[in-house]
Design a protein around this motif. Sequence first.
Motif, PDB file in Angstrom:
ATOM      1  N   PRO A   1      -3.233  -2.005  -3.374  1.00 59.15           N
ATOM      2  CA  PRO A   1      -3.112  -3.052  -4.389  1.00 59.15           C
ATOM      3  C   PRO A   1      -4.490  -3.648  -4.682  1.00 59.15           C
ATOM      4  N   VAL A   2      -4.777  -3.875  -5.941  1.00 58.74           N
ATOM      5  CA  VAL A   2      -6.084  -4.431  -6.317  1.00 58.74           C
ATOM      6  C   VAL A   2      -6.255  -5.797  -5.673  1.00 58.74           C
ATOM      7  N   SER A   3      -7.434  -6.031  -5.114  1.00 63.51           N
ATOM      8  CA  SER A   3      -7.819  -7.333  -4.581  1.00 63.51           C
ATOM      9  C   SER A   3      -9.338  -7.457  -4.649  1.00 63.51           C
ATOM     10  N   LEU A   4      -9.827  -8.656  -4.407  1.00 59.34           N
ATOM     11  CA  LEU A   4     -11.273  -8.900  -4.427  1.00 59.34           C
ATOM     12  C   LEU A   4     -12.026  -8.023  -3.442  1.00 59.34           C
ATOM     13  N   VAL A   5     -11.351  -7.613  -2.384  1.00 59.40           N
ATOM     14  CA  VAL A   5     -11.968  -6.772  -1.361  1.00 59.40           C
ATOM     15  C   VAL A   5     -12.574  -5.507  -1.969  1.00 59.40           C
ATOM     16  N   PHE A   6     -11.982  -5.030  -3.056  1.00 60.06           N
ATOM     17  CA  PHE A   6     -12.396  -3.767  -3.660  1.00 60.06           C
ATOM     18  C   PHE A   6     -13.355  -3.930  -4.834  1.00 60.06           C
TER      19      PHE A   6
ATOM     20  N   GLY B   1       4.327 -11.150 -11.170  1.00 58.96           N
ATOM     21  CA  GLY B   1       5.344 -10.146 -11.457  1.00 58.96           C
ATOM     22  C   GLY B   1       5.189  -9.476 -12.810  1.00 58.96           C
ATOM     23  N   ASP B   2       4.059  -9.711 -13.485  1.00 56.97           N
ATOM     24  CA  ASP B   2       3.833  -9.137 -14.817  1.00 56.97           C
ATOM     25  C   ASP B   2       3.247  -7.728 -14.786  1.00 56.97           C
ATOM     26  N   ALA B   3       2.738  -7.301 -13.619  1.00 56.07           N
ATOM     27  CA  ALA B   3       2.080  -5.997 -13.542  1.00 56.07           C
ATOM     28  C   ALA B   3       1.998  -5.534 -12.092  1.00 56.07           C
ATOM     29  N   LEU B   4       1.730  -4.247 -11.931  1.00 52.83           N
ATOM     30  CA  LEU B   4       1.413  -3.645 -10.639  1.00 52.83           C
ATOM     31  C   LEU B   4       0.126  -2.857 -10.849  1.00 52.83           C
ATOM     32  N   HIS B   5      -0.874  -3.157 -10.041  1.00 53.04           N
ATOM     33  CA  HIS B   5      -2.178  -2.491 -10.170  1.00 53.04           C
ATOM     34  C   HIS B   5      -2.559  -1.878  -8.827  1.00 53.04           C
ATOM     35  N   TRP B   6      -2.718  -0.567  -8.816  1.00 55.71           N
ATOM     36  CA  TRP B   6      -3.167   0.122  -7.613  1.00 55.71           C
ATOM     37  C   TRP B   6      -4.493   0.815  -7.870  1.00 55.71           C
ATOM     38  N   LEU B   7      -5.294   0.890  -6.819  1.00 52.03           N
ATOM     39  CA  LEU B   7      -6.516   1.684  -6.807  1.00 52.03           C
ATOM     40  C   LEU B   7      -6.237   2.931  -5.985  1.00 52.03           C
ATOM     41  N   MET B   8      -6.567   4.078  -6.522  1.00 47.18           N
ATOM     42  CA  MET B   8      -6.425   5.328  -5.788  1.00 47.18           C
ATOM     43  C   MET B   8      -7.660   5.475  -4.902  1.00 47.18           C
TER      44      MET B   8
ATOM     45  N   THR C   1     -13.427   4.963  -0.786  1.00 42.59           N
ATOM     46  CA  THR C   1     -13.907   5.260  -2.135  1.00 42.59           C
ATOM     47  C   THR C   1     -12.771   5.187  -3.143  1.00 42.59           C
ATOM     48  N   VAL C   2     -12.965   4.401  -4.193  1.00 42.53           N
ATOM     49  CA  VAL C   2     -11.999   4.344  -5.286  1.00 42.53           C
ATOM     50  C   VAL C   2     -12.213   5.570  -6.164  1.00 42.53           C
ATOM     51  N   ILE C   3     -11.146   6.339  -6.357  1.00 42.64           N
ATOM     52  CA  ILE C   3     -11.242   7.560  -7.163  1.00 42.64           C
ATOM     53  C   ILE C   3     -10.367   7.484  -8.423  1.00 42.64           C
ATOM     54  N   GLY C   4      -9.688   6.361  -8.605  1.00 43.15           N
ATOM     55  CA  GLY C   4      -8.843   6.226  -9.782  1.00 43.15           C
ATOM     56  C   GLY C   4      -8.091   4.920  -9.796  1.00 43.15           C
ATOM     57  N   GLU C   5      -7.384   4.708 -10.892  1.00 41.73           N
ATOM     58  CA  GLU C   5      -6.557   3.517 -11.064  1.00 41.73           C
ATOM     59  C   GLU C   5      -5.188   3.932 -11.578  1.00 41.73           C
ATOM     60  N   CYS C   6      -4.194   3.153 -11.215  1.00 46.90           N
ATOM     61  CA  CYS C   6      -2.820   3.386 -11.624  1.00 46.90           C
ATOM     62  C   CYS C   6      -2.220   2.015 -11.901  1.00 46.90           C
ATOM     63  N   ASN C   7      -1.851   1.744 -13.160  1.00 47.30           N
ATOM     64  CA  ASN C   7      -1.419   0.405 -13.555  1.00 47.30           C
ATOM     65  C   ASN C   7      -0.098   0.443 -14.301  1.00 47.30           C
TER      66      ASN C   7
ATOM     67  N   ARG D   1       0.877  -1.169   0.000  1.00 46.49           N
ATOM     68  CA  ARG D   1       0.000   0.000   0.000  1.00 46.49           C
ATOM     69  C   ARG D   1       0.916   1.220   0.000  1.00 46.49           C
ATOM     70  N   LEU D   2       0.592   2.203  -0.807  1.00 52.86           N
ATOM     71  CA  LEU D   2       1.348   3.447  -0.834  1.00 52.86           C
ATOM     72  C   LEU D   2       0.457   4.552  -0.288  1.00 52.86           C
TER      73      LEU D   2
END
Length: 188
Positions: A22-27, A73-80, A85-91, A12-13
């Motif tokens: 980090p994207v997970s089913l929780v979101f 290790g093929d990607a990094l997916h974050w939810l802002m 509340t999700v306000i964006g994505e950063c991949n 988490r950043l």
Amino acid sequence: MTSILSPRFDHRLVTERITLEPVSLVFSHQMLEYQIDNRKHLQPWEPLRRSDFFTLDTMRSRARAMADSMASGDALHWLMCEGDTVIGECNFTNIVRGPFLACHLGYSIDHRREGKGLMREALAASIEYVFEREGLHRIMASYRPENTRSERLLKSLGFEREGYSRAYLKINGAWADHVLTALINPAV
């Protein structure tokens, strides 16, 4: 929060105003709300979406696929996120190791939060992570020529124009030209 990610990527950043989760089913529910709330806003910049894209089942499948790509290790997916509340994505996708050490950057933000510097804040933190923790050398990003917001954002982060590609990606049902940019890690 529990995550379906491997220990390889559970970072988490936290920035001054947002958290990158980090994207997970929780979101899955929050991801669906974000996509529905921003359907019209994102349509000109994304692939054509069928109506079944905007369902909880699809968001769960999407979250699983993203988590799998992070675990491998093929990607990094974050939810802002602002709170819950999700306000964006950063991949950061298509990560290639070996002599290339590069990836592609993609991002989006809620229409109500444009112009507030939140995406720049998120990308600055995530780029630092990609360069320092993942050791990548190059981050590539493309944008449509008419997307002046993305152009300004990428320039402000130090991305340099490397080219122009005709009919580069099929966006909103039509092949679209893109400006190609990259940011080089000065430490690698």
